[in-house]
Design an enzyme around this catalytic site. Structure first.
Site, PDB file in Angstrom:
ATOM      1  N   HIS A 340       0.808  -1.213   0.000  1.00 25.39           N
ATOM      2  CA  HIS A 340       0.000   0.000   0.000  1.00 25.39           C
ATOM      3  C   HIS A 340       0.843   1.266   0.000  1.00 25.39           C
ATOM      4  O   HIS A 340       0.328   2.343  -0.346  1.00 25.39           O
ATOM      5  CB  HIS A 340      -0.953   0.008   1.196  1.00 25.39           C
ATOM      6  CG  HIS A 340      -2.165  -0.844   0.971  1.00 25.39           C
ATOM      7  ND1 HIS A 340      -2.181  -2.197   1.208  1.00 25.39           N
ATOM      8  CD2 HIS A 340      -3.401  -0.536   0.502  1.00 25.39           C
ATOM      9  CE1 HIS A 340      -3.376  -2.678   0.899  1.00 25.39           C
ATOM     10  NE2 HIS A 340      -4.129  -1.706   0.472  1.00 25.39           N
ATOM     11  N   GLY A 341       2.088   1.174   0.376  1.00 27.74           N
ATOM     12  CA  GLY A 341       2.909   2.369   0.349  1.00 27.74           C
ATOM     13  C   GLY A 341       4.270   2.121   0.935  1.00 27.74           C
ATOM     14  O   GLY A 341       4.442   1.241   1.775  1.00 27.74           O
TER      15      GLY A 341
END
Lengths: 480, 308
Positions: A340-341
């Site tokens: 996600h990041g």
């Protein structure tokens, strides 16, 4: 080009649809590919970084061609193995082609997404000269299309599907504009039957258009509006917000995140319908679940399925001894977080989810499933907390916000109270209502009533009105 | 209605409505991509008021417009015209350089940024704001909500700008607000919402707003507050809201100050970093200072009262 833009809805989409339906059916795949490429290039083109944007477009094309080629070679090696006297040699070759494909695909994803994160941490721990971060332009959709190509290669290697014989058909699946930017991530076989034979009737088209409109409404009329409260809070400064405001803010953020992504996915599914494809669902009322385990079966379902099929089960899933099972879960959730990041908060977020899920599996899960009220209360507290770790990447700020949720810290600085929510109450209420399956029940019941068409029409034009406002006024979303 | 029709009704309705709405939608699209933002939309909102002219181009303030001549305090404006340049006070912000203990050689600091105020300022106290009106955008809303000046009147709204002034605040027009009460001082901070609009008409309209204030409140001291900068990051990536654009507007606005009954205060002196951008430590969104810093701003305003 985002779906919720006038350019997409009133320029790209009408022209594309006209071409798609007017040209002979055998040309539909080609038109879909051309349209998708225009869509991709328009999105990737950055006039301030022309060289880098061209590179990212070329990388996307190279990814498609190389993955297609690897798929063909893997299959050919297996065919040779069936006939040859030394099948192991060919099987090794098949594996080599798989690895080449995987390294190429995952390598670029890691390079673009994580290089600077690694550099930053290296600079932190090493005493030598700090290495400056790279100025990278991340190719659009790389997190999604990489998962799509990896899934394809592994499926071919596992002989779940035959390798695609037509580069055109393969490119269409990977590059198809409804899902290229943010998914859903689906397996090749989900869509491959539609590639050869598909029909679109007017009522199917109507169905798709309705789905798209609902998605547009969620995105523009709910998510974008709720986003305002969250950005207000970051402008105020977290140490200055009162505890009730902190809760309202994180609830607003949770709703924004859901309707943004759910809305986007619905638009993708609707567009798919309009073109004759069955794109899988991505959300199934996740906010009404009773446990975190359940939540992740209903939130971003196609991503969960990907990690299940290509990480969790290959590691042994739950058919292993207990210690190993917990390890498998840890790997899956750390990777989910990191996907996600590229920052520490996402890793902590993944760890947090892992801890929740392990706790539920061993102790609490059964209780919450049996006691629904307790389950709902548990999730209503847990969901915003987990999204808080997702939302704030600065760890110091994250701690400050978490402190405000339980009334710690702040002191004299707490000068913004719950009155800051005024103007957002109606969006919060509608948002909460739309998290339940109540709207869906009503919609199913009244689907064919003419009044439903009128309501959808109103949703569509309201959304367009908001889009017009924001393009008329460059400060619609950042007014001072 | 037959089922077959109902299955297609939405598509038909959407297509028909799209045809009707097409001119408006495509017009908006065209404007977005092929024309500059203009302030023409409500340019007639102050059409009956001649814009205030700058003292630089028209030294005799009394003669700028009929409305100002009758109302302006002749004493102060005469004084102002004579001392406009000499009364310019400056705040020099020297960037802080950290020196290590071992270093003995002096390094030349980067050039200091000069913040030029127009007027003579002395420290005051909170009572000064009892007959003050604050006009402005979201940054002014911040002063109202988080600041310490609670005894003043506020006429401000998120998104308020020079070009949308005619929309009013909570249904009250600026004209009505200014007519309702006599103010001793009026602080005005507008413009950051206008940097996307055409420059010249914006300035003209700003001058009209000043003229309206002067007409309605002949004895009030007008404080033109500079628009705060944005952070370096924001400034570098925003087509409209960047510091060169903000500076251009601030400079143009400061030209209306006469150092007497219209003064100019540059609050950027308070919140800028060494390079003249909004200090990133003070803001979460690159544009608005954190709520806790509004107190400092209020203290600073209290410490900068136009000398009588």
């Amino acid at each position: 080009m985002v779906f919720s833009s006038l350019e997409f809805l009133f320029v790209f989409l009408p022209i594309f649809l006209l071409c798609y339906y007017l040209f002979p059916k055998r040309m539909q795949n080609l038109i879909l590919l051309i349209g998708s490429m225009i869509f991709y290039i328009y999105g990737a083109y950055d006039k301030e970084q022309i060289g880098k944007s061209i590179a990212s477009i070329l990388l996307f094309l190279a990814t498609i061609v190389l993955t297609f080629t690897c798929g063909r070679f893997i299959e050919r090696q297996f065919q040779c193995a069936d006939r040859a006297e030394q099948p192991d040699r060919h099987k090794r070759f098949a594996k080599a082609w798989l690895l080449i494909g995987l390294i190429f695909n995952i390598g670029w994803l890691v390079f673009f997404k994580y290089t600077n994160f690694f550099l930053e941490n290296w600079n932190h721990i090493s005493s030598g000269e700090p290495i400056p971060p790279l100025k990278l332009l991340m190719p659009i959709g790389i997190s999604f299309y990489t998962f799509q190509t990896v899934s394809y290669l592994v499926d071919v290697y596992r002989k779940d599907i035959p390798a695609e014989k037509s580069l055109l058909r393969f490119s269409v699946v990977i590059a198809m504009f409804p899902h290229i930017i943010s998914g859903p991530i689906f397996r090749y076989r989900t869509i491959s039957p539609d590639l050869r034979e598909r029909t679109v009737t007017l009522s199917q088209f109507d169905e798709g258009l309705r789905t798209m409109t609902i998605g547009l409404g969620y995105k523009v009329l709910l998510a974008n509006q709720l986003g305002g409260l969250w950005s207000d809070l970051s402008a105020i400064g977290y140490e200055s917000i009162s505890t009730p405001l902190a809760w309202a803010g994180i609830i607003a953020y949770s709703l924004q995140l859901y309707f943004d992504f759910y809305g986007y996915s619905l638009i993708a599914i609707g567009l798919g319908h309009m073109l004759g494809f069955q794109i899988p669902d991505n959300f199934d009322h996740p906010y009404t679940t009773l446990t975190m385990t359940d939540f992740w079966r209903k939130w971003h379902m196609t991503l969960g399925a990907w990690f299940r099929d290509y990480v969790y089960i290959p590691l042994g899933g739950n058919r292993v001894r207990k210690g190993r099972h917990i390890f498998n879960l840890l790997v899956v959730w750390l990777l989910t977080g990191f996907w996600h990041g590229a920052s520490w908060n996402f890793i902590f977020w993944g760890l947090f989810l892992f801890l929740c899920i392990v706790t539920e599996k061993n102790w609490t899960g059964k209780y919450f499933r049996e006691h629904k009220t307790a389950g709902h209360v548990y999730m209503i507290l847990l969901i915003p907390i987990s999204w808080l770790m997702f939302a704030i990447s600065d760890l110091e700020q994250l701690t400050t916000y978490a402190g405000r949720l339980i009334g710690i810290g702040g002191g004299d600085n707490v000068i913004a109270g719950i009155e800051k929510v005024s103007g957002y109450w109606e969006f919060l209420l509608i948002g909460i209502l739309c998290c339940t399956n109540f709207p869906k029940i009503i919609y199913r019941k009244w689907k064919l009533a003419p009044v439903t068409s009128i309501v959808l029409l109103a949703v569509f034009w309201f959304a367009v009105y908001y889009m017009c406002m924001s393009s008329n006024d460059p400060f619609m979303y950042f007014r001072f | 209605m037959p089922k077959k029709t109902r299955l297609r009704l939405y598509t038909v309705l959407l297509l028909v409505s799209a045809v009707i709405a097409a001119p408006k939608v495509y017009g908006t699209l065209w404007d977005t991509h092929f024309s500059e933002q203009t302030a023409s939309e409500d340019s007639d909102s102050f059409g009956d008021i001649a814009p205030l002219t700058t003292p630089v181009t028209t030294p005799q303030l009394q003669s700028t417009t009929t409305t100002t001549t009758t109302n302006a305090n002749p004493e102060s404006s005469t004084e102002a015209n004579g001392s406009a340049t000499s009364a310019t006070s400056t705040t020099v912000k020297v960037p802080q350089t950290t020196t290590t203990t071992t270093t003995t050689t002096t390094t030349t600091p980067p050039p200091a940024i000069v913040y030029q105020h127009v007027g003579n300022f002395v420290p005051g106290d909170a009572g000064y704001f009892a007959d003050a009106l604050f006009i402005g955008d979201s940054r002014m809303v911040g002063i109202r909500d988080y600041g310490t000046i609670k005894n003043a009147d506020y006429y401000c709204n998120v998104g308020l700008g020079i070009n949308n002034m005619s929309k009013g605040v909570d249904g009250v027009s600026l004209d009505a607000k200014l007519s309702a009460k006599t103010y001793g001082k009026i602080y005005i901070m507008l413009g950051v919402n206008d940097v996307g609009y055409a420059y010249e008409p914006t300035i003209t309209k700003y001058a009209q707003i000043l003229a309206l204030i002067r007409q309605k409140q002949p004895n009030a001291v007008i404080y033109i507050l500079s628009n705060l900068h944005v952070t370096k990051q924001r400034s570098a990536h925003d087509r409209y809201v960047n510091n060169p654009m903000i500076d251009r507007l601030n400079t143009a606005q400061s030209a209306y100050a006469n150092a007497a009954d219209i003064v100019y205060l540059d609050s950027n002196a308070l919140f800028d970093d060494a390079e003249g951008n909004l200090n990133a430590d003070y803001t979460g969104d690159g544009t608005h200072i954190y709520a806790k810093h509004y107190k400092d701003w209020c203290d600073w305003l209290t410490a900068h009262i136009a000398a009588p």
